[in-house]
Design a protein around this motif. Structure first.
Motif, PDB file in Angstrom:
ATOM      1  N   ILE A  96      -7.573  55.677   0.822  1.00 45.32           N
ATOM      2  CA  ILE A  96      -8.197  55.916  -0.308  1.00 45.32           C
ATOM      3  C   ILE A  96      -9.706  55.459   0.923  1.00 45.32           C
ATOM      4  O   ILE A  96     -10.784  56.039   0.472  1.00 45.32           O
ATOM      5  CB  ILE A  96      -8.798  54.389  -1.728  1.00 45.32           C
ATOM      6  CG1 ILE A  96     -10.113  55.025  -2.460  1.00 45.32           C
ATOM      7  CG2 ILE A  96      -8.709  53.304  -0.848  1.00 45.32           C
ATOM      8  CD1 ILE A  96      -9.777  55.928  -3.016  1.00 45.32           C
ATOM      9  N   GLU A  97      -9.432  55.604   2.141  1.00 38.81           N
ATOM     10  CA  GLU A  97     -10.558  54.853   2.815  1.00 38.81           C
ATOM     11  C   GLU A  97     -10.989  56.430   3.424  1.00 38.81           C
ATOM     12  O   GLU A  97     -12.405  56.957   3.794  1.00 38.81           O
ATOM     13  CB  GLU A  97     -10.162  54.082   3.928  1.00 38.81           C
ATOM     14  CG  GLU A  97      -9.870  52.507   4.073  1.00 38.81           C
ATOM     15  CD  GLU A  97      -8.122  52.460   3.420  1.00 38.81           C
ATOM     16  OE1 GLU A  97      -7.324  53.668   3.161  1.00 38.81           O
ATOM     17  OE2 GLU A  97      -7.898  51.044   3.212  1.00 38.81           O
ATOM     18  N   LEU A 141      -4.953  54.553  -3.464  1.00 43.26           N
ATOM     19  CA  LEU A 141      -4.306  53.231  -2.721  1.00 43.26           C
ATOM     20  C   LEU A 141      -4.548  53.124  -1.284  1.00 43.26           C
ATOM     21  O   LEU A 141      -4.878  54.170  -0.797  1.00 43.26           O
ATOM     22  CB  LEU A 141      -2.677  53.353  -2.407  1.00 43.26           C
ATOM     23  CG  LEU A 141      -1.758  53.141  -3.875  1.00 43.26           C
ATOM     24  CD1 LEU A 141      -1.342  54.116  -4.693  1.00 43.26           C
ATOM     25  CD2 LEU A 141      -0.554  52.676  -3.196  1.00 43.26           C
ATOM     26  N   GLY A 142      -5.220  52.044  -0.988  1.00 49.39           N
ATOM     27  CA  GLY A 142      -5.947  51.360   0.226  1.00 49.39           C
ATOM     28  C   GLY A 142      -4.654  51.806   1.676  1.00 49.39           C
ATOM     29  O   GLY A 142      -3.553  51.175   1.047  1.00 49.39           O
ATOM     30  N   LEU A 143      -4.745  52.078   2.745  1.00 49.53           N
ATOM     31  CA  LEU A 143      -3.558  51.925   3.537  1.00 49.53           C
ATOM     32  C   LEU A 143      -2.939  50.781   3.814  1.00 49.53           C
ATOM     33  O   LEU A 143      -1.247  50.496   4.237  1.00 49.53           O
ATOM     34  CB  LEU A 143      -4.399  52.430   4.976  1.00 49.53           C
ATOM     35  CG  LEU A 143      -4.424  53.959   4.953  1.00 49.53           C
ATOM     36  CD1 LEU A 143      -4.997  54.211   6.502  1.00 49.53           C
ATOM     37  CD2 LEU A 143      -3.629  54.992   5.227  1.00 49.53           C
ATOM     38  N   GLY A 182     -10.565  56.213   7.490  1.00 47.96           N
ATOM     39  CA  GLY A 182     -11.239  54.727   8.161  1.00 47.96           C
ATOM     40  C   GLY A 182     -10.614  54.719   9.067  1.00 47.96           C
ATOM     41  O   GLY A 182     -11.113  52.660  10.158  1.00 47.96           O
ATOM     42  N   ILE A 183      -9.508  55.071   9.825  1.00 42.85           N
ATOM     43  CA  ILE A 183      -9.286  54.524  11.787  1.00 42.85           C
ATOM     44  C   ILE A 183     -10.539  55.429  12.673  1.00 42.85           C
ATOM     45  O   ILE A 183     -10.891  55.831  12.594  1.00 42.85           O
ATOM     46  CB  ILE A 183      -7.705  54.766  11.838  1.00 42.85           C
ATOM     47  CG1 ILE A 183      -7.126  54.790  10.697  1.00 42.85           C
ATOM     48  CG2 ILE A 183      -7.459  55.003  12.943  1.00 42.85           C
ATOM     49  CD1 ILE A 183      -5.807  55.094  11.037  1.00 42.85           C
ATOM     50  N   ARG A 220     -14.826  62.704  -1.210  1.00 40.18           N
ATOM     51  CA  ARG A 220     -15.342  61.332  -0.741  1.00 40.18           C
ATOM     52  C   ARG A 220     -16.150  61.420   0.682  1.00 40.18           C
ATOM     53  O   ARG A 220     -15.929  62.617   1.041  1.00 40.18           O
ATOM     54  CB  ARG A 220     -14.193  60.234   0.162  1.00 40.18           C
ATOM     55  CG  ARG A 220     -15.142  58.992   0.256  1.00 40.18           C
ATOM     56  CD  ARG A 220     -14.533  58.126   1.298  1.00 40.18           C
ATOM     57  NE  ARG A 220     -13.518  56.928   0.100  1.00 40.18           N
ATOM     58  CZ  ARG A 220     -13.909  56.297  -0.367  1.00 40.18           C
ATOM     59  NH1 ARG A 220     -15.270  56.195  -0.615  1.00 40.18           N
ATOM     60  NH2 ARG A 220     -13.010  56.745  -1.394  1.00 40.18           N
ATOM     61  N   GLN A 231     -14.813  56.017   4.518  1.00 34.25           N
ATOM     62  CA  GLN A 231     -15.549  54.498   4.902  1.00 34.25           C
ATOM     63  C   GLN A 231     -15.813  54.097   6.152  1.00 34.25           C
ATOM     64  O   GLN A 231     -16.745  53.138   5.704  1.00 34.25           O
ATOM     65  CB  GLN A 231     -14.548  53.624   3.699  1.00 34.25           C
ATOM     66  CG  GLN A 231     -14.665  54.385   2.681  1.00 34.25           C
ATOM     67  CD  GLN A 231     -13.509  53.396   1.707  1.00 34.25           C
ATOM     68  OE1 GLN A 231     -12.272  52.254   2.172  1.00 34.25           O
ATOM     69  NE2 GLN A 231     -13.959  53.270   0.163  1.00 34.25           N
ATOM     70  N   SER A 232     -15.610  54.205   7.052  1.00 31.96           N
ATOM     71  CA  SER A 232     -15.976  53.312   8.404  1.00 31.96           C
ATOM     72  C   SER A 232     -17.167  54.541   8.731  1.00 31.96           C
ATOM     73  O   SER A 232     -17.867  54.386  10.164  1.00 31.96           O
ATOM     74  CB  SER A 232     -14.966  53.335   9.362  1.00 31.96           C
ATOM     75  OG  SER A 232     -13.724  52.980   8.779  1.00 31.96           O
TER      76      SER A 232
END
Lengths: 343, 343
Positions: free
Chosen positions: A173-174, A191-193, A213-214, A273, A322-323
């Motif tokens: 989800i990120e 789902l989040g990782l 998000g990585i 997103r 998200q990052s």
């Protein structure tokens, strides 16, 4: 993190995400491949002749493996004419939009692109928005193409494995941009990782690649702890000098804070997103009421194109993970990869 | 993962999440503390005299550190009487609900509970739904109480650090139960741990604890890679024989699949993650239209209580994190902790 890397002669367990919509040029993808990671072209919204031109350019720029992403066309019902007319009247510049293409045409393009991949000896291909037909998957594999599916739940990952994929990209989800979800679920395919990777890893026998998000070594190592065999990274590459993201878009990413993104259907009809901007705020109440993908995307395209050209970040899609807040530009492909892996 | 553990004499970097609503008994929390992790009592929805009773019981069951969670009362506007009446008519058994308590009463309870913690020498306290008043934080710290805040964004984490907390619990979107969000954001306070942990770690000088979707060593190690100094775990403890979760609830968790949960406001007026059931489906269209927390919670309480007693999983809140599918029962506290850390 090695079998799938060996198959593609990679030295880094990193895939550059195939960000569609003109964000990835052969120049960016080739730079990634030349550093030992997997560069990716996005064939979504690209005609077969335009894809062929990119493949020719790519072959000039790198001898290493790269992949092409294919959007799998989806069943859909045409919305009521009234809803279409309403959106045409409300979305800025929608009157300049091209006519909607039909599903048959999308499938024709899909098969034509798959054939191009074979003709140009492309080493890897990923699928988004659904399972490819068995015959297409078989045809590509027989011609030495390594196949990735894009999954947002353990069940979607399993479905890709059963369809003969060599590996599955797990979209947490990120992740920025469009959600690859295609199977119905009881709750949310969100789902989040931290939850998605172990569940998929335990259910599958093929490599899984973590996406979302990585941006640095911590994320790569965490993904590995959870069972991932590699990572896919998108947003950080948008700030590279090799990227064709517009300066206004790059600025929005570089200046964003921790919780500036959300999922929205307002640009395309499908959840994606991005950093919240004026367009998302204006139409927020209509999130559940857009035209189905990709019709809505077609209607917003002239607006987005004009905004990108005129540097107006409030009316373009600012896809970002998200990052995004941890990213700074300008940077380049080598620096992004160095932040992810020891070189 | 050591300074905060030393301060609380822990041998395992694990906090048992303080799950409110009668899910955690002193028996469960003490069993966790006795294994060298941090057991937690939830004081939300518990009167000061009932909390005192639990503290007395707890002191009998363990000599080790444990924490008590406090809900921080929030500013709120009373909704229109009409909306209240509509929900009273629609929610099963709402006519049996207690009258709404006012905010002053909630603050009185809050301070009374904080004083109980001091009186009983409780070693740790966590705050959810907002920042505690400075004087309350100071009073607790002066009496040797270690303070945790609960944050869903890097900005909330920073606000807790500035309010004098000793550590911050980072609640990822993977987490079950209520979201601790309390500061407005541009996008959504819905970060996956893969994005949340590094952002908060880089912004803070105090330990950060990762919560959400962690159920085995892989998650603990991944959280550590991302910068976490420990983890908080909830759902796995609900399947323990020491838990007081109802059998129907436990069965729903044990039988759940990968994407069976979603966020809902329908049980309490505040977003919380649970397994989708009939109540959530019936009122899905009203997600944005509930009464503010905790008023809505008060109205659904008789329905939830009755459902729990009669074993009807369709009308109770089935709070669960995104890794619920990986859980099996019956189990016990020692087994849950062994799955998380080498003993």
């Amino acid at each position: 993190m090695s079998e799938w890397m060996d198959a593609l002669s990679l030295t880094k367990p990193v895939i550059q995400a195939p960000m569609a919509g003109g964000l990835v040029t052969p120049r960016l993808a080739a730079a990634v491949s030349n550093e030992g990671a997997l560069g990716s072209l996005a064939s979504g919204y690209v005609s077969p002749p335009a894809l062929e031109k990119q493949l020719i350019e790519m072959k000039d720029l790198t001898d290493r493996s790269f992949q092409v992403n294919l959007f799998v066309p989806e069943e859909r019902q045409m919305p009521e004419e009234e809803l279409i007319e309403q959106w045409k009247a409300r979305i800025p510049r929608a009157k300049d939009a091209k006519p909607f293409s039909d599903l048959k045409e999308e499938w024709n393009d899909f098969e034509e692109k798959a054939d191009l991949l074979i003709r140009y000896g492309v080493k890897a291909c990923s699928f988004t928005f659904g399972l490819p037909p068995e015959e297409t998957a078989e045809k590509l594999k027989k011609n030495g193409c390594f196949l990735f599916g894009t999954a947002t739940t353990p069940e979607e990952a399993k479905a890709f494995e059963e369809r003969g994929m060599d590996a599955v990209i797990l979209q947490g989800i990120e992740a920025g941009g469009h959600r690859g979800s295609f199977l119905p679920v009881k709750g949310e395919p969100a789902l989040g990782l931290m939850a998605l990777i172990p569940q998929a890893k335990d259910a599958l026998n093929i490599p899984v690649i973590a996406a979302g998000g990585i941006f640095d070594r911590r994320g790569v190592q965490a993904a590995r702890c959870l069972g991932a065999d590699g990572v896919q990274v998108g947003t950080p590459f948008l700030l590279c000098e090799e990227s064709s993201a517009s300066p206004a878009y790059q600025k929005a990413i570089a200046e964003s804070k921790g919780a500036d993104t959300r999922l929205t259907t307002l640009f395309s009809g499908k959840q994606a997103r991005g950093i919240v901007n004026q367009f998302m705020k204006t139409y927020e109440a209509d999130e559940g009421n857009t035209l189905p993908y990709p019709l809505h995307n077609t209607l917003t395209k002239p607006m987005r194109g004009h905004a990108a050209q005129s540097g107006d970040a409030e009316y373009m899609s600012l896809w970002a993970g998200q990052s995004a807040a941890k990213l700074e530009g300008p940077t380049d492909v080598k620096a992004v990869l160095d932040r992810l892996c020891r070189s």
